[in-house]
Design a protein around this motif. Structure first.
Motif, PDB file in Angstrom:
ATOM      1  N   UNK A   1       0.824  -1.209   0.000  1.00  0.00           N
ATOM      2  CA  UNK A   1       0.000   0.000   0.000  1.00  0.00           C
ATOM      3  C   UNK A   1       0.862   1.265   0.000  1.00  0.00           C
ATOM      4  N   UNK A   2       2.173   1.062  -0.114  1.00  0.00           N
ATOM      5  CA  UNK A   2       3.152   2.165  -0.212  1.00  0.00           C
ATOM      6  C   UNK A   2       3.112   3.086   1.008  1.00  0.00           C
ATOM      7  N   UNK A   3       3.038   2.485   2.188  1.00  0.00           N
ATOM      8  CA  UNK A   3       3.032   3.247   3.427  1.00  0.00           C
ATOM      9  C   UNK A   3       4.412   3.186   4.092  1.00  0.00           C
ATOM     10  N   UNK A   4       5.129   4.300   4.184  1.00  0.00           N
ATOM     11  CA  UNK A   4       6.375   4.312   4.963  1.00  0.00           C
ATOM     12  C   UNK A   4       6.108   3.797   6.366  1.00  0.00           C
ATOM     13  N   UNK A   5       7.089   3.096   6.940  1.00  0.00           N
ATOM     14  CA  UNK A   5       6.813   2.406   8.211  1.00  0.00           C
ATOM     15  C   UNK A   5       8.080   2.149   9.002  1.00  0.00           C
ATOM     16  N   UNK A   6       7.868   1.804  10.270  1.00  0.00           N
ATOM     17  CA  UNK A   6       8.882   1.187  11.117  1.00  0.00           C
ATOM     18  C   UNK A   6       8.380  -0.208  11.455  1.00  0.00           C
ATOM     19  N   UNK A   7       9.282  -1.194  11.454  1.00  0.00           N
ATOM     20  CA  UNK A   7       8.908  -2.583  11.719  1.00  0.00           C
ATOM     21  C   UNK A   7       9.508  -3.015  13.059  1.00  0.00           C
ATOM     22  N   UNK A   8       8.661  -3.578  13.927  1.00  0.00           N
ATOM     23  CA  UNK A   8       9.101  -4.015  15.255  1.00  0.00           C
ATOM     24  C   UNK A   8       9.073  -5.538  15.330  1.00  0.00           C
ATOM     25  N   UNK A   9      10.058  -6.103  16.027  1.00  0.00           N
ATOM     26  CA  UNK A   9      10.131  -7.556  16.174  1.00  0.00           C
ATOM     27  C   UNK A   9      10.644  -7.864  17.571  1.00  0.00           C
ATOM     28  N   UNK A  10       9.892  -8.692  18.311  1.00  0.00           N
ATOM     29  CA  UNK A  10      10.292  -8.961  19.690  1.00  0.00           C
ATOM     30  C   UNK A  10       9.825 -10.348  20.123  1.00  0.00           C
ATOM     31  N   UNK A  11      10.754 -11.134  20.697  1.00  0.00           N
ATOM     32  CA  UNK A  11      10.463 -12.456  21.238  1.00  0.00           C
ATOM     33  C   UNK A  11      10.897 -12.493  22.703  1.00  0.00           C
TER      34      UNK A  11
END
Length: 369
Positions: A272-282
């Motif tokens: 959808x061409x949305x600039x973003x930050x991606x979070x990942x946590x375990x």
């Protein structure tokens, strides 16, 4: 074993909400090709709505990470036994959808019992867990893959793999959900994922990030998507915040920026061409083990497909102030914002045309003869 080929019994196994949606869409296409077929297995409300006999609801398996799975091992094994008994008695073919930790073990039992096996949306063995490739080779009759480079990777390792396209292409074009914007101010999507453990870890951090953004860019609007009843709901409520049950695509369309859990939703935001930050946590243990097994430099499919860090990833130790600053700086810089959107536009060229689910259904019907 199940009924005759004319009226086959197809077993499906999907352990989480995204797989439930893909499973439902697959059943819809299979009914067009095999109107007499019966469907049963592990799934959720979407598959149930398509007439699948649900043997185990997926919330009993909403576990992510090594440590979490170990803590629930008896529950997982009991569910496995229930599914194996039913499938061996009745099914002609089994379709496994994502959810590899559970589904690969289940595939072994069913393949050894003489049931034909198909894996749709295969484990990301190119990213980590390469040892699972031999399980696909040994226990899966057909692997239907949704990322273009997976076919070559798996075929070189003896897996009968075929690229069918990515189902998100069709899903995005078919889903026209629109969330109304609240004025001409920046809107930020907050999407903490679909698994209970994932939401528990990320939602408090998203709330803190919201506070940081408020300080630097007053007047923003925040759109949260939650799939479960969360205890933190009262902390979310505010004049500048709206909370939705699901509706991730509608939220993304209405937003100028997204802060999302790593996974399918990050690819949706990218398409959808949305600039973003991606979070990942375990959990710390899961992260310790996962980091040593990882084979790729990125966690988000957006960066993996584009081959470079187009969106920033914040992994395990999440710097809330830094994420807020990045969002604000991008929203205030029109040139940088436009460049980011142009980079994300390349994703559609890489993934190609739609029709993935229809093609997957055709391959399954062919395998049934």
């Amino acid at each position: 074993m199940g009924s005759s080929r004319k009226n086959p019994v197809i077993f499906l196994s999907s352990g989480e909400p995204s797989g439930d949606i893909h499973g439902a869409r697959l059943v819809r296409e299979l009914r067009k090709l095999l109107p007499g077929a019966r469907f049963l297995g592990l799934g959720g409300p979407e598959m149930a709505n398509e007439g699948v006999e649900i043997l185990i609801p997926p919330e009993k398996l909403a576990i992510v990470g090594f440590q979490e799975a170990l803590l629930h091992i008896k529950q997982v094994l009991d569910i496995m036994k229930t599914l194996v008994r039913k499938a061996v008695r009745e099914a002609d073919l089994a379709v496994f959808i994502d959810y590899p930790g559970f589904n690969l073990r289940l595939a072994r039992y069913l393949h050894n019992a003489g049931i034909k096996t198909v894996y749709y949306i295969v484990p990301q063995v190119w990213a980590w867990g390469t040892w699972r490739t031999h399980l696909l080779r040994k226990y899966i009759d057909r692997a239907l893959v949704i990322l273009p480079f997976e076919e070559d990777f798996l075929r070189k390792r003896g897996v009968r793999a075929e690229y069918v396209g990515h189902p998100l292409i069709d899903m995005l074009s078919e889903d026209s959900d629109e969330v109304e914007r609240d004025g001409d101010v920046p809107h930020i999507a907050m999407l903490p994922g679909s698994r209970v453990d994932e939401i528990r870890r990320l939602l408090p951090r998203l709330i803190n990030i919201r506070e940081e953004i408020r300080r630097e860019l007053p007047g923003c609007r925040f759109l949260f998507s939650l799939l479960h009843d969360e205890d933190l709901g009262s902390q979310l409520e505010a004049h500048d915040t709206r909370i939705f049950r699901g509706r991730a695509r509608g939220i993304l369309r209405a937003s100028d920026y997204a802060i999302v859990a790593s996974g399918t939703v990050s690819l949706e935001a990218g398409l959808l061409e949305k600039p973003m930050s991606v979070l990942y946590m375990l959990s710390d243990l899961s992260w310790f083990l996962g980091k040593r097994l990882a084979k790729v430099p990125y966690v988000s499919l957006v960066n993996i497909l584009l081959g470079r860090e187009v969106v920033r990833e914040y992994i395990q130790h999440i710097d809330e102030k830094k994420i807020a600053r990045e969002a604000v700086s991008l929203l205030l810089d029109p040139d940088l914002y436009r460049k980011k959107k142009e980079e994300l536009r390349q994703l559609r060229q890489i993934l190609g045309a739609g029709g993935a689910t229809k093609k997957a259904a055709m391959r399954i019907a062919e395998l049934l003869g």
